[in-house]
Design a protein around this motif. Structure first.
Motif, short mmCIF file in Angstrom:
data_model
loop_
_atom_site.label_atom_id
_atom_site.label_comp_id
_atom_site.label_asym_id
_atom_site.label_seq_id
_atom_site.Cartn_x
_atom_site.Cartn_y
_atom_site.Cartn_z
N SER A 17 0.98 -1.03 0.24
CA SER A 17 0.07 0.29 0.29
C SER A 17 1.16 1.18 0.12
O SER A 17 0.46 2.43 -0.44
N SER A 18 1.84 1.25 1.16
CA SER A 18 2.73 2.63 0.70
C SER A 18 3.52 2.55 -0.43
O SER A 18 3.68 4.19 -0.83
N LEU A 19 3.41 1.61 -1.86
CA LEU A 19 4.33 2.28 -2.95
C LEU A 19 3.42 2.61 -4.12
O LEU A 19 3.52 3.02 -4.92
N THR A 20 2.12 2.90 -3.45
CA THR A 20 1.25 3.03 -5.04
C THR A 20 1.37 4.05 -5.67
O THR A 20 1.28 4.67 -6.51
N ASP A 21 1.23 5.21 -4.36
CA ASP A 21 2.03 6.25 -4.85
C ASP A 21 3.14 6.70 -5.99
O ASP A 21 3.12 6.95 -7.08
N TYR A 22 4.34 5.37 -6.18
CA TYR A 22 5.05 5.27 -6.87
C TYR A 22 5.02 4.63 -8.15
O TYR A 22 5.61 4.80 -8.84
N SER A 285 11.97 7.10 2.65
CA SER A 285 11.62 5.50 1.42
C SER A 285 10.36 5.72 2.11
O SER A 285 9.75 5.69 3.21
N PRO A 286 9.47 4.92 1.28
CA PRO A 286 8.13 4.66 1.46
C PRO A 286 8.04 3.37 3.07
O PRO A 286 8.84 2.40 3.25
N LYS A 287 7.48 3.49 3.68
CA LYS A 287 7.45 1.98 4.54
C LYS A 287 5.78 1.72 4.64
O LYS A 287 4.99 2.06 4.79
N CYS A 288 5.90 0.55 4.27
CA CYS A 288 5.33 -0.26 5.23
C CYS A 288 4.44 -0.88 5.54
O CYS A 288 5.69 -2.05 6.52
N GLU A 289 3.60 -0.16 6.68
CA GLU A 289 3.20 -0.65 7.82
C GLU A 289 2.16 -2.31 7.52
O GLU A 289 1.27 -2.22 7.19
N ILE A 290 2.57 -2.80 8.62
CA ILE A 290 1.72 -4.26 8.43
C ILE A 290 1.41 -4.98 10.14
O ILE A 290 2.01 -3.82 10.97
N GLU A 291 -0.24 -4.97 10.65
CA GLU A 291 -0.47 -5.06 11.80
C GLU A 291 0.16 -5.72 13.11
O GLU A 291 0.49 -7.11 11.72
N ALA A 292 0.78 -5.44 14.08
CA ALA A 292 1.66 -6.40 14.89
C ALA A 292 1.08 -7.60 14.77
O ALA A 292 1.54 -8.79 14.51
N CYS A 293 -0.29 -7.53 15.12
CA CYS A 293 -0.88 -8.93 15.74
C CYS A 293 -1.07 -9.75 14.64
O CYS A 293 -2.13 -9.17 12.89
#
Length: 293
Positions: A17-22, A285-293
């Motif tokens: 999701s964080s790469l969609t702009d790029y 730099s883009p950051k892909c965040e994934i929920e921790a649990c």
């Protein structure tokens, strides 16, 4: 759709999701706006869905080998309201987790209810650790953790996301297939059309742990040999590993830094590989965040 609302209802290891702009910038830079976007490893499908939402793609073809993920997307775009009603009625409990186990044993959706399989796919994606369908439930079987099985199952939000996607249903095709076999079968159609292919295969290092249908070395090699010989526009994302760099040594590589979760220490480097002009990333730099649990 506002950028702060996730397009995809699915949680997914390595979500892009964080790469969609790029990726949107790549499509625009290469004069591909209005294309048909093919995503042979659909997963969360966030790239294709975002390109449709933003107008960079006119149509999308989602290809998925996992029958539960495939069935979820089929259900979203063929019987979305029925799926929403099923979600409303669903009890998000360990008992349901047990009852749905029979669906995880299905290898081919043919002859089975797409609605039931899709609901099970969503259920395991939202109730299992890190969204991994083959993993165990959040909070463990005893549910003694501070995080319980329903902590990532916000029914109202999921239902709204599914309903928000309904205006795209005539522009999205969902296909059950192996990615490489699909590309070979429809190669002529892809090459002769106004196409852009986004390829996000199972990770080289962690694929076996994260995905039910992972790749071995031979599979990764087959994909590289195939895609490097193709002229249609393609962009591929991979975990940064010496084997992958060697396989794609003759293609442009763009390293990216990925922070998989703001709540954990998991970080890594990935690669973007393409036969297109791919500009360098910005300093942020883009950051892909994934929920921790």
């Amino acid at each position: 759709m506002p950028n702060n609302i996730l397009t995809s209802p699915l949680r997914y290891p390595g979500s892009k999701s964080s790469l969609t702009d790029y990726i949107a910038a790549i499509i625009e830079e290469n004069l591909l706006s209005g294309c048909t976007i093919y995503e042979p490893y659909a997963g969360s499908a966030v790239v294709s869905l975002e390109m449709l939402q933003r107008g960079y793609a006119q149509n999308a073809v989602l290809v998925e080998r996992d029958p539960l993920v495939y069935a979820f997307w089929r259900a979203v775009f063929s019987c979305g309201e029925e799926l929403c009603e099923k979600i409303k009625e669903l009890e998000v409990t360990i008992e349901t987790w047990d009852q749905f186990q029979r669906f995880r044993a299905i290898d081919d959706p043919a002859g089975h209810s797409i609605l039931e399989l899709g609901l099970a796919g969503l259920f395991y994606n939202r109730t299992n650790f890190s969204g991994i369908i083959g993993a165990g439930p959040i909070g463990g079987y005893s549910q003694s953790s501070n995080y319980r099985i329903d902590c990532r199952f916000n029914k109202a939000r999921i239902i709204q996301q599914i309903r928000d996607l309904q205006h795209l249903k005539n522009r999205v095709s969902v296909i059950f297939s192996d990615a490489l076999e699909f590309m070979k079968k429809y190669e002529e159609e892809i090459e002769n059309g106004f196409s852009f292919v986004y390829i996000d295969p199972p990770y080289y290092t962690q694929g076996k742990r994260l995905y039910r249908y992972y790749y071995d070395d031979y599979d990764h090699q087959r994909l590289a040999e195939y895609i490097l010989s193709k002229q249609f526009p393609w962009l591929l994302s991979y975990d940064d590993h010496p084997v992958i760099r060697k396989l794609y040594a003759r293609a442009p590589l763009q390293p990216i830094y990925v922070d998989y979760s703001a709540k954990t220490s998991r970080r890594g480097n990935e690669l973007l590989i393409s036969n297109l002009v791919i500009p360098p990333l910005s300093l942020d730099s883009p950051k892909c965040e994934i929920e921790a649990c």
